[in-house]
Design a protein around this motif. Sequence first.
Motif, PDB file in Angstrom:
ATOM      1  N   ILE A  38      12.529 -23.430  71.907  1.00  0.00           N
ATOM      2  CA  ILE A  38      13.266 -24.514  71.264  1.00  0.00           C
ATOM      3  C   ILE A  38      12.945 -24.557  69.774  1.00  0.00           C
ATOM      4  O   ILE A  38      11.916 -24.043  69.339  1.00  0.00           O
ATOM      5  CB  ILE A  38      12.966 -25.895  71.908  1.00  0.00           C
ATOM      6  CG1 ILE A  38      11.489 -26.261  71.800  1.00  0.00           C
ATOM      7  CG2 ILE A  38      13.417 -25.921  73.366  1.00  0.00           C
ATOM      8  CD1 ILE A  38      11.145 -27.658  72.298  1.00  0.00           C
ATOM      9  N   GLN A  42      14.862 -29.554  67.781  1.00  0.00           N
ATOM     10  CA  GLN A  42      14.866 -29.910  69.195  1.00  0.00           C
ATOM     11  C   GLN A  42      13.526 -30.523  69.603  1.00  0.00           C
ATOM     12  O   GLN A  42      13.486 -31.489  70.368  1.00  0.00           O
ATOM     13  CB  GLN A  42      15.203 -28.694  70.046  1.00  0.00           C
ATOM     14  CG  GLN A  42      16.640 -28.237  69.875  1.00  0.00           C
ATOM     15  CD  GLN A  42      16.892 -26.850  70.430  1.00  0.00           C
ATOM     16  OE1 GLN A  42      15.972 -26.064  70.628  1.00  0.00           O
ATOM     17  NE2 GLN A  42      18.157 -26.546  70.667  1.00  0.00           N
ATOM     18  N   ALA A  74      22.227 -29.290  68.426  1.00  0.00           N
ATOM     19  CA  ALA A  74      20.886 -29.268  69.004  1.00  0.00           C
ATOM     20  C   ALA A  74      20.868 -29.970  70.366  1.00  0.00           C
ATOM     21  O   ALA A  74      20.220 -29.502  71.308  1.00  0.00           O
ATOM     22  CB  ALA A  74      19.887 -29.916  68.049  1.00  0.00           C
ATOM     23  N   VAL A  75      21.598 -31.091  70.481  1.00  0.00           N
ATOM     24  CA  VAL A  75      21.687 -31.806  71.757  1.00  0.00           C
ATOM     25  C   VAL A  75      22.365 -30.919  72.797  1.00  0.00           C
ATOM     26  O   VAL A  75      21.901 -30.819  73.938  1.00  0.00           O
ATOM     27  CB  VAL A  75      22.433 -33.153  71.595  1.00  0.00           C
ATOM     28  CG1 VAL A  75      22.825 -33.737  72.952  1.00  0.00           C
ATOM     29  CG2 VAL A  75      21.572 -34.145  70.821  1.00  0.00           C
ATOM     30  N   CYS A  78      19.965 -28.463  74.133  1.00  0.00           N
ATOM     31  CA  CYS A  78      18.992 -29.105  75.029  1.00  0.00           C
ATOM     32  C   CYS A  78      19.623 -29.453  76.373  1.00  0.00           C
ATOM     33  O   CYS A  78      18.962 -29.361  77.411  1.00  0.00           O
ATOM     34  CB  CYS A  78      18.404 -30.352  74.373  1.00  0.00           C
ATOM     35  SG  CYS A  78      17.200 -30.005  73.072  1.00  0.00           S
TER      36      CYS A  78
END
Length: 149
Positions: A38, A42, A74-75, A78
């Motif tokens: 990551i 993140q 970035a979300v 994730c």
Amino acid sequence: MSGRNDTPTAVDLGRHLMLAGSRLRDAVGRRAQREFGITALQSDMLLLMATRGSMISTELAGACGVNASTVTHAVDACIERGLLRRDRNEADRRLVNIVLTVAGKRMAERVRALIADLARTALEGVGHPDLAVLAESLAQVIKNLERPF
């Protein structure tokens, strides 16, 4: 130092703060990428979510100091890894909450340990009494910088 009596100037201190923050963030990013796959952003998001709970994208972007587009990417990454999920906000159905999953909570703990390890390394040679003053001073700097200019 630029001061005449070895007292650091505001410019010296500002530069040191910027450089220390940048180097710590780079170190976190390198290790988080290598060890967990990551990014530094993140990592930051996961820690924020673990502390604050669910957030909407604009809140998360502001807290991370990036724009909404950057945080959305970035979300998404994730979510693909199962670390975050999006839930419709019950109070305002137009909004979408970003929520930490169980796997995300575990990853946030791993990131917290990584940052603690890097901080210990970064603070080697700083005396214990100085650490308390440094922590208090940095908290005040952050508070000052959060005010509108």
